[in-house]
Write an enzyme that holds these catalytic residues in place. Structure first.
Site, mmCIF file in Angstrom:
data_model
loop_
_atom_site.group_PDB
_atom_site.id
_atom_site.type_symbol
_atom_site.label_atom_id
_atom_site.label_comp_id
_atom_site.label_asym_id
_atom_site.label_seq_id
_atom_site.Cartn_x
_atom_site.Cartn_y
_atom_site.Cartn_z
ATOM 1 C CG HIS A 1 -3.850 -8.831 -1.298
ATOM 2 N ND1 HIS A 1 -3.974 -9.745 -2.321
ATOM 3 C CD2 HIS A 1 -4.384 -7.684 -1.783
ATOM 4 C CE1 HIS A 1 -4.549 -9.182 -3.368
ATOM 5 N NE2 HIS A 1 -4.806 -7.926 -3.074
HETATM 6 O O1 RIB Z 1 -0.520 -6.969 -4.092
HETATM 7 C C1 RIB Z 1 -1.058 -6.762 -2.818
HETATM 8 C C2 RIB Z 1 -0.042 -6.202 -1.884
HETATM 9 O O2 RIB Z 1 0.382 -4.912 -2.310
HETATM 10 C C3 RIB Z 1 -0.578 -5.969 -0.456
HETATM 11 O O3 RIB Z 1 0.484 -6.057 0.452
HETATM 12 C C4 RIB Z 1 -1.095 -4.568 -0.515
HETATM 13 O O4 RIB Z 1 -1.122 -3.949 0.786
HETATM 14 C C5 RIB Z 1 -0.040 -3.915 -1.372
HETATM 15 O O5 RIB Z 1 1.039 -3.564 -0.526
#
Ligand code: RIB
Ligand code: CA
Length: 305
Positions: free
Chosen positions: A234
């Site tokens: 992500h």
């Molecule tokens: O949904 C994914 C996000 O939430 C990313 O930033 C992960 O590190 C969590 O913080």
């Protein structure tokens, strides 16, 4: 011309790779790394961030921030990030945080920066919202806000909401109303950045530095996704957008976040087809050249110590 950024994180596994990628990117001038709770508690997200900047031999200051959202408390995600936030991968202890609270540091930097600063949020955006709520005029010195947050369709924390958005929807609403463009790397975008054993093997073979080894070990600790044929990476997508925008396609849109108490809380309503006629306060990243993304990630992190 480098892009001055403030990187706000809740250092878990994917934040770790985003931090290393940012520190290895000559296109970026990382003015500060600010830390909130989120994936795990603030004590761990802060320690993880400090350990990573030390491993990268970076002098970028790290600032301690919010251990809770504007309302309520954070919920953590140890199933993905482990109890310690880095999947049990132990790094040498880092240094000390800078002696200033994150939201104060964000305001000071925005107040004094000689050119507009890009805010990059890869956590619940509590620190960023606190800075703007207490000095709204500072938005004039924000170039853009780039977030890993939200989803057009289903969430990953609830069926409706993505983790960062759900952990502090009020803070996200503050950013969406601040008058500066908010670029979203949503779950649909990050689902195109899938780490597979093959890709991890290619990354690991690119170098012998401690940062690359740590990045691969941390990523290898992430359990397989229940919904995807790989682990979505992500947070580094935000950094890749800033350094290699040609890897992406995007679309101007309007975006809101549900602040209700029910099952829809934290849902981002991203209007890609302008059905609402609302002001276009956001840009949503739609497609990613995944091979180009992983090539960028590997080449850059392999350059670190
Ligand atoms: O949904 C994914 C996000 O939430 C990313 O930033 C992960 O590190 C969590 O913080
Ligand atoms: Ca994160």
């Amino acid at each position: 011309m480098t892009i001055p950024i403030i990187l706000d994180c809740d250092t878990g596994t994917d934040d770790a790779l985003a931090i290393l990628l940012a520190l290895a990117s000559p296109e970026l001038d990382v003015l500060a790394i600010t830390v909130a709770g989120g994936n795990v508690g603030l004590d761990r997200t802060l320690a993880n961030t400090l350990a990573l900047t030390k491993l990268a031999r970076s002098t970028v200051p790290v600032y301690q921030g919010a251990d809770r959202p504007l309302l309520g408390s954070f919920f953590n995600e140890p199933r993905i990030h482990g109890i310690d936030g880095l999947g049990g991968i132990v790094l040498p202890d880092g240094g000390q945080p800078a002696p200033e609270i994150a939201s104060d540091a964000i305001r000071r930097i925005l107040r004094t920066a000689p050119e507009p600063v890009t805010l990059v949020g890869i956590a619940p955006v509590t620190n960023l919202a606190l800075a703007l709520m207490t000095e709204p005029a500072l938005t004039a010195n924000i170039a853009q806000i780039v977030l890993m947050s939200g989803a057009w369709a289903e969430g990953n924390a609830t069926p409706a909401a993505e983790f960062n958005a759900l952990n502090d929807p009020e803070a996200l609403a503050v950013l969406l109303a601040c008058g500066r463009p908010v670029v979203f790397a949503t779950l649909e975008l990050t689902a195109q950045a899938l780490v597979t054993p093959e890709r991890l093997g290619v990354l690991r073979a690119l170098g012998t530095g401690l940062c690359l080894a740590a990045a691969c070990d941390i990523q290898a600790s992430v359990p397989p996704s229940r919904r995807l044929p790989g682990a979505p990476l992500h947070d580094p997508c935000t950094i890749a957008w800033l350094t290699r925008p040609e890897l992406f396609t995007s679309r101007a849109c309007s975006a809101r976040v549900d602040l209700g108490p029910g099952i829809g809380r934290g849902r981002t309503v991203i209007d890609r087809w302008n059905r609402t006629g609302d002001a276009l306060n956001a840009v949503v990243l739609e497609t990613l050249d995944a091979d180009g993304f992983f090539t960028l990630l590997g080449e850059r992190v392999a350059m670190l110590p």
